[in-house]
Motif scaffolding. Structure first.
Motif, mmCIF file in Angstrom:
data_model
loop_
_atom_site.group_PDB
_atom_site.id
_atom_site.type_symbol
_atom_site.label_atom_id
_atom_site.label_comp_id
_atom_site.label_asym_id
_atom_site.label_seq_id
_atom_site.Cartn_x
_atom_site.Cartn_y
_atom_site.Cartn_z
ATOM 1 N N HIS A 190 40.004 48.689 46.947
ATOM 2 C CA HIS A 190 39.562 48.068 48.200
ATOM 3 C C HIS A 190 38.038 48.053 48.320
ATOM 4 C CE1 HIS A 190 43.715 49.289 50.001
ATOM 5 N NE2 HIS A 190 43.789 48.224 49.227
ATOM 6 N N THR A 191 37.413 49.172 48.014
ATOM 7 C CA THR A 191 35.952 49.201 48.131
ATOM 8 C C THR A 191 35.277 48.314 47.079
ATOM 9 O OG1 THR A 191 35.955 51.233 46.781
ATOM 10 C CG2 THR A 191 35.886 51.495 49.177
ATOM 11 N N THR A 192 35.920 48.216 45.916
ATOM 12 C CA THR A 192 35.371 47.311 44.896
ATOM 13 C C THR A 192 35.456 45.862 45.363
ATOM 14 O OG1 THR A 192 36.035 48.868 43.159
ATOM 15 C CG2 THR A 192 35.530 46.612 42.487
ATOM 16 N N ILE A 193 36.569 45.533 45.997
ATOM 17 C CA ILE A 193 36.689 44.184 46.568
ATOM 18 C C ILE A 193 35.617 43.959 47.627
ATOM 19 C CG2 ILE A 193 38.180 42.716 47.992
ATOM 20 C CD1 ILE A 193 40.576 43.923 46.522
ATOM 21 N N GLY A 194 35.361 44.997 48.440
ATOM 22 C CA GLY A 194 34.340 44.859 49.479
ATOM 23 C C GLY A 194 32.960 44.628 48.909
ATOM 24 N N GLY A 195 32.718 45.148 47.701
ATOM 25 C CA GLY A 195 31.404 44.923 47.100
ATOM 26 C C GLY A 195 31.118 43.462 46.836
ATOM 27 N N ALA A 204 42.586 35.126 49.454
ATOM 28 C CA ALA A 204 43.126 34.977 48.095
ATOM 29 C C ALA A 204 42.156 35.490 47.041
ATOM 30 C CB ALA A 204 43.472 33.509 47.824
ATOM 31 N N ASP A 205 40.876 35.595 47.400
ATOM 32 C CA ASP A 205 39.895 36.097 46.443
ATOM 33 C C ASP A 205 39.937 37.619 46.290
ATOM 34 O OD1 ASP A 205 39.018 33.491 46.085
ATOM 35 O OD2 ASP A 205 37.473 33.650 47.649
ATOM 36 N N PHE A 206 40.755 38.273 47.086
ATOM 37 C CA PHE A 206 40.851 39.725 46.966
ATOM 38 C C PHE A 206 41.443 40.137 45.615
ATOM 39 C CE2 PHE A 206 41.108 40.727 51.795
ATOM 40 C CZ PHE A 206 39.756 40.413 51.908
ATOM 41 N N HIS A 207 42.450 39.394 45.156
ATOM 42 C CA HIS A 207 43.135 39.691 43.889
ATOM 43 C C HIS A 207 43.661 41.136 43.878
ATOM 44 C CE1 HIS A 207 41.799 35.890 42.277
ATOM 45 N NE2 HIS A 207 40.535 36.210 42.497
ATOM 46 N N LEU A 208 44.371 41.473 44.942
ATOM 47 C CA LEU A 208 44.932 42.817 45.026
ATOM 48 C C LEU A 208 45.945 43.085 43.920
ATOM 49 C CD1 LEU A 208 45.413 43.170 48.891
ATOM 50 C CD2 LEU A 208 43.681 44.280 47.465
ATOM 51 N N ILE A 209 46.721 42.044 43.584
ATOM 52 C CA ILE A 209 47.724 42.180 42.523
ATOM 53 C C ILE A 209 47.146 41.575 41.251
ATOM 54 C CG2 ILE A 209 50.061 41.626 41.802
ATOM 55 C CD1 ILE A 209 50.842 41.402 44.715
#
Length: 333
Positions: A190-195, A204-209
């Motif tokens: 999550h924090t990497t996505i926040g960066g 959709a740009d989160f790419h959690l999966i």
């Protein structure tokens, strides 16, 4: 419970009112708990605007909001972790988010410990709690590792773990530590996505999966299971060494014991000590025989007439009488 939630809401509102810096009228609509990607982007821009001017105040507002969401198991924690990575970066946001989640879950732990016994009077909830208690009892030797895996797994929901743990004998220290370590892998994502939130245009740009996230969580699970495997291995080695030293420690074979045949009752062996004498098949000590003979002699004496028996004659006692005339009139001794 409703009164407690109302009180916590007032505390949250009062803290934000006192600690937050004075916002410009145009920025006030963006100050809300993010529930969508657009809310997250707007709040990110707002916090970055005031971050350099009031750094400590922004941290306090972030922490108190995170604790409120975790204490009452409200949605939005993932967005706050992403927001922390966007505002402070991964090195600061990662331990901060893990600490907030573990502490907020501990508040939920206390709330459940206080109000949960009322729910346990309902048979349905009591049956579910007994099922969970049995599962945790089976993993009592690896309880921290087991709780960490539960935090990583998508099921059951984390709020279920927070509510159940105080009623199945999970202590506060293993609960807090397992929560911190269990959410570490997800918060890295999550924090990497926040960066990279500023460059994103949609959720959709989160790419959690993704395969990257999958291998990351798998590595965390493997790291958690390594102590369990080592403990199991050394436990078997210690048991094997103890069995070699003492064969009596071998476990009994399964099945019931059966009596195949019954032999004659063995007679007691004749003692070799001279202090014992034999009467039939029973052996008595010399002292017991003497006591029995004394009892028999006493019974024979009771049957005879009571007579005076002279055991031993002593010297005769001579009684002299006074014959002297001068002592006439005196009494005879």
């Amino acid at each position: 419970m409703a009164a407690l939630f109302l009180l916590a809401t007032l505390v949250l509102g009062g803290t934000l009112f006192l600690v937050l810096p004075t916002l410009e009228p145009d920025d006030r609509p963006f100050l809300r708990i993010p529930k969508s990607f657009d809310d997250l982007k707007a709040l990110n821009g707002l916090l970055k605007k005031y971050r350099d001017i009031y750094p400590s105040r922004i941290v306090i507002c972030y922490v108190i909001t995170y604790l409120f969401l975790q204490a009452f198991s409200l949605p939005g924690s993932m967005y706050l972790s992403i927001l922390g990575g966007a505002v402070w970066g991964v090195p600061i946001a990662l331990p901060l988010a893990c600490t907030c989640i573990a502490t907020g879950a501990t508040l939920c732990y206390f709330i459940s410990a206080a109000f949960g016994p009322a729910l346990l009077t309902v048979p349905r909830w009591k049956a579910r709690l007994d099922t969970w208690s049995e599962k945790l009892h089976q993993q009592r030797d690896n309880i921290v590792s087991f709780l960490i895996i539960l935090r990583i797994a998508p099921l059951p929901p984390h709020w279920v773990i927070n509510i159940v743990c105080p009623h199945v004998g999970i202590g506060l220290v293993p609960f807090w530590s397992s929560t911190w370590l269990g959410v570490f892998g997800a918060n890295v994502i999550h924090t990497t996505i926040g960066g990279g939130l500023d460059e994103m245009t949609s959720a959709a740009d989160f790419h959690l999966i993704s395969w990257k996230n999958f291998f990351l969580l798998s590595a965390v699970v493997v790291g958690v299971l390594i102590p369990v495997g080592l403990r199991y291995y050394f436990k078997r080695e210690v048991a094997s060494a103890a069995t070699v030293q003492d064969p009596d420690l071998l476990e009994d074979l399964p099945g019931d014991d059966r009596i195949l045949a019954v032999g004659p009752v063995p007679l007691p062996k004749k003692p070799t000590s001279p202090l014992y004498v034999s009467k039939g098949n029973t052996f008595y000590s010399d002292r017991q025989v003497e006591q029995d003979q004394d009892i028999d002699d006493d019974d024979d004496e009771d049957d005879e007439d009571d007579e005076d028996i002279i055991l031993e004659a002593g010297p005769a006692i001579v009684i002299k009488s006074s014959q002297d005339g001068s002592s006439s009139g005196s009494a005879t001794h």
